[in-house]
Design a protein around this motif. Structure first.
Motif, PDB file in Angstrom:
ATOM      1  N   HIS A  23      10.018   4.667   1.932  1.00 27.14           N
ATOM      2  CA  HIS A  23       9.723   4.219   0.695  1.00 27.14           C
ATOM      3  C   HIS A  23       9.471   5.768  -0.437  1.00 27.14           C
ATOM      4  O   HIS A  23      10.097   4.601  -0.823  1.00 27.14           O
ATOM      5  CB  HIS A  23       7.389   3.615   0.413  1.00 27.14           C
ATOM      6  CG  HIS A  23       7.057   2.459   0.720  1.00 27.14           C
ATOM      7  ND1 HIS A  23       6.081   2.145   0.458  1.00 27.14           N
ATOM      8  CD2 HIS A  23       8.355   1.514   1.350  1.00 27.14           C
ATOM      9  CE1 HIS A  23       5.741   0.568   0.732  1.00 27.14           C
ATOM     10  NE2 HIS A  23       6.742   0.390   1.472  1.00 27.14           N
TER      11      HIS A  23
ATOM     12  N   SER B 193       1.096  -1.388   0.026  1.00 26.53           N
ATOM     13  CA  SER B 193      -0.285   0.067   0.064  1.00 26.53           C
ATOM     14  C   SER B 193       0.741   1.652  -0.263  1.00 26.53           C
ATOM     15  O   SER B 193       1.846   1.297   0.780  1.00 26.53           O
ATOM     16  CB  SER B 193      -1.120   0.007   1.413  1.00 26.53           C
ATOM     17  OG  SER B 193      -1.905  -1.391   1.271  1.00 26.53           O
ATOM     18  N   HIS B 194       0.509   1.939  -0.648  1.00 25.26           N
ATOM     19  CA  HIS B 194       1.366   2.973   0.288  1.00 25.26           C
ATOM     20  C   HIS B 194       0.663   4.983  -0.497  1.00 25.26           C
ATOM     21  O   HIS B 194      -0.724   5.042  -1.188  1.00 25.26           O
ATOM     22  CB  HIS B 194       1.711   3.962  -1.928  1.00 25.26           C
ATOM     23  CG  HIS B 194       2.535   2.832  -2.087  1.00 25.26           C
ATOM     24  ND1 HIS B 194       4.203   2.399  -2.211  1.00 25.26           N
ATOM     25  CD2 HIS B 194       2.676   1.929  -3.210  1.00 25.26           C
ATOM     26  CE1 HIS B 194       4.764   1.565  -2.081  1.00 25.26           C
ATOM     27  NE2 HIS B 194       3.910   1.448  -3.267  1.00 25.26           N
ATOM     28  N   PRO B 195      -0.018   5.404   0.835  1.00 24.74           N
ATOM     29  CA  PRO B 195      -0.329   6.535   1.258  1.00 24.74           C
ATOM     30  C   PRO B 195       0.812   7.775  -0.047  1.00 24.74           C
ATOM     31  O   PRO B 195       1.764   8.096   0.038  1.00 24.74           O
ATOM     32  CB  PRO B 195      -0.433   7.041   2.456  1.00 24.74           C
ATOM     33  CG  PRO B 195       0.733   6.136   2.932  1.00 24.74           C
ATOM     34  CD  PRO B 195       1.120   5.084   2.390  1.00 24.74           C
TER      35      PRO B 195
ATOM     36  N   ILE C  48       4.694   6.488   3.561  1.00 20.08           N
ATOM     37  CA  ILE C  48       5.368   5.605   4.742  1.00 20.08           C
ATOM     38  C   ILE C  48       6.796   6.128   4.395  1.00 20.08           C
ATOM     39  O   ILE C  48       7.619   6.016   2.942  1.00 20.08           O
ATOM     40  CB  ILE C  48       5.477   4.131   3.698  1.00 20.08           C
ATOM     41  CG1 ILE C  48       3.528   3.483   3.410  1.00 20.08           C
ATOM     42  CG2 ILE C  48       5.522   3.039   4.359  1.00 20.08           C
ATOM     43  CD1 ILE C  48       3.771   2.259   3.175  1.00 20.08           C
TER      44      ILE C  48
ATOM     45  N   CYS D 281       5.660   8.822  -1.468  1.00 18.92           N
ATOM     46  CA  CYS D 281       4.538   7.984  -0.401  1.00 18.92           C
ATOM     47  C   CYS D 281       4.996   8.598   1.255  1.00 18.92           C
ATOM     48  O   CYS D 281       6.018   8.686   1.170  1.00 18.92           O
ATOM     49  CB  CYS D 281       5.212   6.837  -1.090  1.00 18.92           C
ATOM     50  SG  CYS D 281       4.338   5.401   0.314  1.00 18.92           S
TER      51      CYS D 281
ATOM     52  N   MET E 206      10.212   6.521  -3.605  1.00 17.44           N
ATOM     53  CA  MET E 206       8.850   7.052  -4.004  1.00 17.44           C
ATOM     54  C   MET E 206       8.855   7.743  -3.868  1.00 17.44           C
ATOM     55  O   MET E 206       7.837   8.708  -3.004  1.00 17.44           O
ATOM     56  CB  MET E 206       8.209   5.998  -3.516  1.00 17.44           C
ATOM     57  CG  MET E 206       6.964   6.247  -4.561  1.00 17.44           C
ATOM     58  SD  MET E 206       5.668   5.162  -3.681  1.00 17.44           S
ATOM     59  CE  MET E 206       5.664   3.483  -4.853  1.00 17.44           C
TER      60      MET E 206
HETATM   61 CU   LIG Z   1       4.950   3.903  -0.116  1.00 21.89          CU
END
Ligand SMILES: [Cu+2]
Length: 477
Positions: free
Chosen positions: A465, A407-409, A462, A460, A470
């Protein structure tokens, strides 16, 4: 007149519980309406758990775990950051605030890094009311991991005062048995969903199956709960047991009141709830994380005093939003694909030996990408070409697709966007956000007016990440 004392008490609880106003010494200074604040970033040794053998080395603002700063929409704010770290620069990013680029707090990109011993004054007028937060934007994995963040509440959206107003700021800590913290970034974590902390906290207080922070609230009352996920890694599914709760804002932007069943909060996301407390003294309301198979407690509200008699009617909507509506018929579509890096790599050998690979905010490894492009390992000082160049004042639809197994916020600086649709959840309400959570394989369409000029980070949240590639720039010109 039972309302006023309760309101004051509830506000006081939230302020005292984690520093609040006193820690900031908020005072009108320059003009009558200006809030002037000194924000000291420093290391401090403190126990997170009473039974720790040795205190942990924390990095905090104003010696306070997740302090709360309250300001008013439209009123000038002046925050002077003072960096008292021994050997590390920092800045303050105002997450979700649609303020000028020069105040966005990204080292090298929007301002020079604030070196140890230096100061920098942020000046802005918050254009939106709601629940926001602030944190550094370089070597974030450790600075935020050791606690460097605060809650920013912008007042001015409530049609009538709530009977109580509480923030619940969630954060895990990578706490070891000997009191040390870390590691904040691991290869295994960075490749997968992140490195999870062992100690769960809300407002800096431990949360376990047996124990949770408890707050007294009035009976039969409208309580505003501001739930913030300030963790580097963990995803929450927010639910309320024992009372009716309505969602009234997402990421600081109002939403027509909607009964809460579950709302996913990736790191950096917020949800504001109006909770109608039971009429009966002694009743309890639990705020829970429903992401786990067995819901985990986050906080408990304990009902005290006589009922304020708010009844069962839906709470009134918050004022706003105060931002332009994108014109979908005119909107150009920009596609953004989130994936693993085409070629995982390590920094060139001449850069690999730098202390914590920070002084350039450089990725220790490159694992993640946006549109096949990773944040370069030369760091913030050598930013990449923009992922997209948006014309100022035009409407855009960002077509976001997560083709990875995590998952990526996804967060865009300087703007809020309207989340229009999700391939994974046809019932997702249309709502405003500055960070939107993409499940593996999910595609979301979001719309915005590109009305804030500058180079804006797009990444992202996280943090492992983000710091392994990212991340990119969206230019509005
Ligand atoms: Cu992410």
């Amino acid at each position: 007149m039972p309302i006023a004392p309760f309101t004051r008490r509830a506000l006081l609880n939230s302020a005292l519980a984690f520093g609040g106003l006193a820690a900031f010494g908020v005072r009108p200074a320059v003009g009558e309406r200006t809030t002037s604040v000194r924000l000291v970033a420093a290391e401090i040794r403190r126990k997170l758990l009473a039974n720790q053998p040795r205190p942990s080395l924390l990095r905090l603002y104003n010696d306070t775990v997740l302090p709360v700063l309250r300001v008013r929409r439209g009123d000038p704010v002046e925050v002077t950051l003072e960096n008292r770290f021994k050997d590390e620069h920092t800045t303050v990013h105002w997450h979700g605030l649609r303020i000028p680029n020069a105040m966005d707090g990204v080292p090298y990109i929007t301002q020079p890094p604030v070196e140890p011993g230096e100061r920098f004054t942020y000046r802005f007028e918050p254009p939106d009311a709601g629940t926001f937060f602030f944190h550094p934007h370089c070597h974030t994995v450790e600075q935020l991991g050791r606690g460097l963040a605060g809650v920013l509440i912008v007042e001015g959206d409530a049609p009538r005062p709530f009977d109580a107003d509480l923030s619940l700021a969630y954060k895990d800590w990578c706490l070891n048995d000997d009191g040390t913290l870390g590691p904040f970034l691991t290869l295994r974590g960075a490749i997968h969903a992140g490195t999870f902390g062992s100690l769960k906290t809300v407002n800096g207080k431990p949360v376990t199956d047996m124990h949770r922070p408890t707050y007294e609230v009035p009976a039969g009352a409208d309580v505003r709960l501001r739930v913030l996920n300030l963790d580097n890694t963990r995803l929450l599914g927010v639910g309320v047991r024992g009372a009716t709760a309505w969602m009234i804002a997402t990421d600081g932007m109002p939403l027509a009141p909607r009964e809460l069943k579950n709302w996913y909060l990736g790191p950096a996301m917020r949800v504001d709830l109006a909770v109608r407390t039971p009429d009966k003294e002694g009743a309890v309301v639990d705020v829970v994380n429903q992401w786990a198979s067995t819901p985990l407690p986050l906080a408990r509200l304990k009902v005290v005093g006589p009922s304020l008699g708010r009844g069962t009617a839906e709470p009134p909507a918050l004022a706003g939003p105060f931002l332009p509506e994108p014109v979908l018929a005119d909107a150009q579509v920009v596609r953004m694909v989130f994936s693993t890096a085409p070629r995982p790599s390590e920094p060139p050998p001449e850069l690999a030996g730098l202390p914590f690979a920070d002084s350039l905010c450089l990725a220790p490894k490159t694992l993640w990408a946006i549109n096949g492009q990773t944040w370069p390992q030369e760091g913030h000082a050598h930013p990449p070409a923009p992922l997209a160049v948006l014309k100022r004042g035009r409407s855009y639809v960002l077509d976001l697709e997560n083709i990875s197994k995590q998952s990526h916020p996804i967060h865009l600086h300087g703007h809020s966007f309207k989340v229009l649709s999700s391939s994974a959840d046809p019932d997702l309400p249309v709502h405003w956000a500055d960070t939107t959570l993409l499940a593996p394989g999910e595609r979301r369409r979001v719309a915005l007016v590109a009305d804030n000029p500058g180079d804006w980070m797009f990444h992202c949240h996280i943090i492992e990440h983000q710091e392994t590639g990212m991340m990119g720039i969206v230019r509005v010109a």
